[in-house]
Design an enzyme around this catalytic site. Structure first.
Site: not given
Length: 183
Positions: A44-46
């Site tokens: 899950l992207d930052r």
């Protein structure tokens, strides 16, 4: 017995346990998860928030993360703009991105969900409305939801993964987790 951890990843946290790529320390899973021997099943992207699953079973990890199993992932997405149904049709039909065609997505407008405040807050423009969508994918390319909404003129302001398969964030506060023992 397989262990599965449902973690509500806050904005700004990397979906990994260490960060050797930045000269300044960034928040990682190790700041929140002390359980040893578990690994993220997917990413899950930052700059995204929400459900991240961690497990200690390689087969389960593959079943969750591998796109060929087409496990549904549902996102609550705040976008810039006021989309009409016709604006959402390309997402529902499947569309072409730079890395190829997408599978059709489930997309519907929703009322603003009752979520925790984001830190930092999203940028707000007084002259441009924003809306919320529920987007369900059965694939998981890098930044796919953001790229799809941008392609139809609806830049993503906030993205929260709410569920993966039958597992949801229900009752899990940001930065906290819940462990499930699976047979």
């Amino acid at each position: 017995m397989a262990r599965l951890i449902l973690f509500n990843k806050p904005f700004g946290v990397l979906s990994q346990f260490t960060d050797r790529s930045s000269p300044t320390p960034r928040a990682t899973l190790s700041d929140f998860i002390s359980t040893k021997g578990v690994y993220p099943a997917g990413r899950l992207d930052r700059d995204s928030e929400g459900l991240l699953l961690l497990c200690d079973d390689g087969r389960l990890q593959a079943r969750i993360a591998d796109p060929r199993f087409k496990l549904a992932k549902t996102y609550l997405v705040q976008v810039e703009g006021d989309p009409h149904e016709a604006d959402l049709e390309p997402l529902r039909r499947g569309m072409r991105l730079k890395d190829g065609p997408t599978l059709p997505a489930g997309v519907e407008r929703i009322a603003p969900p009752d979520l925790w405040p984001r830190d930092p807050p999203i940028r707000v423009r007084k002259s441009i409305p924003d809306s919320w969508l529920r987007v369900t994918l059965r694939e998981g390319r890098n930044r796919q939801v953001r790229r799809m909404t941008a392609a139809v003129g609806l830049p993503t302001l906030r993205l929260v993964r709410w569920s993966i398969g039958d597992w949801t964030l229900e009752g899990i506060a940001p930065g906290t987790s819940m462990e499930i023992n699976l047979p």
